[in-house]
Design an enzyme around this catalytic site. Structure first.
Site, PDB file in Angstrom:
ATOM      1  CD  GLN A   1      34.883  40.330  23.299  1.00  0.00           C
ATOM      2  OE1 GLN A   1      35.730  40.329  22.414  1.00  0.00           O
ATOM      3  NE2 GLN A   1      34.839  39.393  24.231  1.00  0.00           N
TER       4      GLN A   1
ATOM      5  CG  HIS B   1      31.808  43.460  28.228  1.00  0.00           C
ATOM      6  ND1 HIS B   1      32.987  43.009  27.673  1.00  0.00           N
ATOM      7  CD2 HIS B   1      31.052  42.355  28.453  1.00  0.00           C
ATOM      8  CE1 HIS B   1      32.940  41.691  27.574  1.00  0.00           C
ATOM      9  NE2 HIS B   1      31.789  41.278  28.039  1.00  0.00           N
TER      10      HIS B   1
END
Ligand code: ZN
Length: 244
Positions: free
Chosen positions: A91, A111
């Protein structure tokens, strides 16, 4: 016997020892300051040159590009070097797994990455450092050198969807792995949260390494609350020894 495929899902907690604060978490700066949140919200960014100028200044002051991998990142890279098949789903946008020596093809960045920029028109990519050098040299909102389009950091902004190819690959790895270790993630944001459940449903050994409780602790075979910088290297060397 085949070596077990170890999948790691890593969140902000693995990089705090590298000095990177958790911007996106519930106490992150974007949540506390609506004006700051506009800088990383796609529609505001695209519509307002002033937001873009402020965003580039924020990137200039961002220490993420200066951060160095810590013992936990190095331990993951070391496990891969030792011959155990490893895939990382992260992430984080800091690129520290790769900087620690893990081959880029083994890392899925849910991300995106703060180390690159991407053109919103033609999708050309380039190093963030080059774009920041142009800002430094007097271009407050540097356009794409290929097509003149608006450039942005190659991170997923609020209002943008995750790359479906990356998400699908993360799902495939999660279903295929024998061990799934969630490290430094609160497991409260999708799709990261769902991946932990999918891993358990498909028979992986689920291990949670996080300072705070997560919604998946009761499904985990093992929950580790010790500091990541010491507990993850210990866990990975235990796994490597049991696999050899
Ligand atoms: Zn372009």
């Amino acid at each position: 016997m085949n070596k077990p495929l170890v999948a790691l899902l890593t969140g902000a907690g693995i990089s705090t020892d590298s000095g990177i604060p958790d911007y996106r978490g519930p106490n992150g700066v974007w949540r506390q300051d609506p004006e700051a949140e506009k800088l990383v919200t796609y529609d505001y960014y695209m519509d307002d040159p002033e937001i873009r100028r402020r965003s580039w200044q924020l990137h200039r002051s961002n220490r993420t590009l200066l951060a160095q991998p810590n013992a936990a990142h190095r331990a993951v890279a070391g496990l891969e070097r030792s011959g155990t098949p490893v895939r990382v789903i992260t992430q984080n946008v800091d690129g520290l797994h790769q900087l620690a020596g893990l081959p880029a093809r083994k890392v899925l960045e849910l991300h995106g990455t703060a180390r690159s920029v991407i053109c919103t028109k033609c999708a050309a990519r380039g190093p963030m450092a080059d774009a920041l050098a142009r800002v430094e040299a007097g271009e407050p909102d540097p356009p794409c050198l290929e097509c003149g389009g608006i450039l942005k950091a190659a991170t997923v902004m609020f209002g943008e969807r995750l790359d479906p190819v990356v998400v699908a690959e993360a799902m495939a790895i999660t279903k295929a792995c024998t061990v799934f270790i969630a490290v430094g993630s609160s497991l409260q944001v999708q799709p990261a949260a769902g991946l932990a459940a999918v891993a358990a449903d498909h028979g992986a050994r689920l291990i949670v390494v996080n300072a705070e409780p997560t919604p998946y602790d009761d499904r985990a075979h093992e929950v580790i609350r010790e500091p990541i910088g010491t507990s993850l290297p210990a866990l990975l060397s235990r796994l490597a020894n049991s696999a050899s």
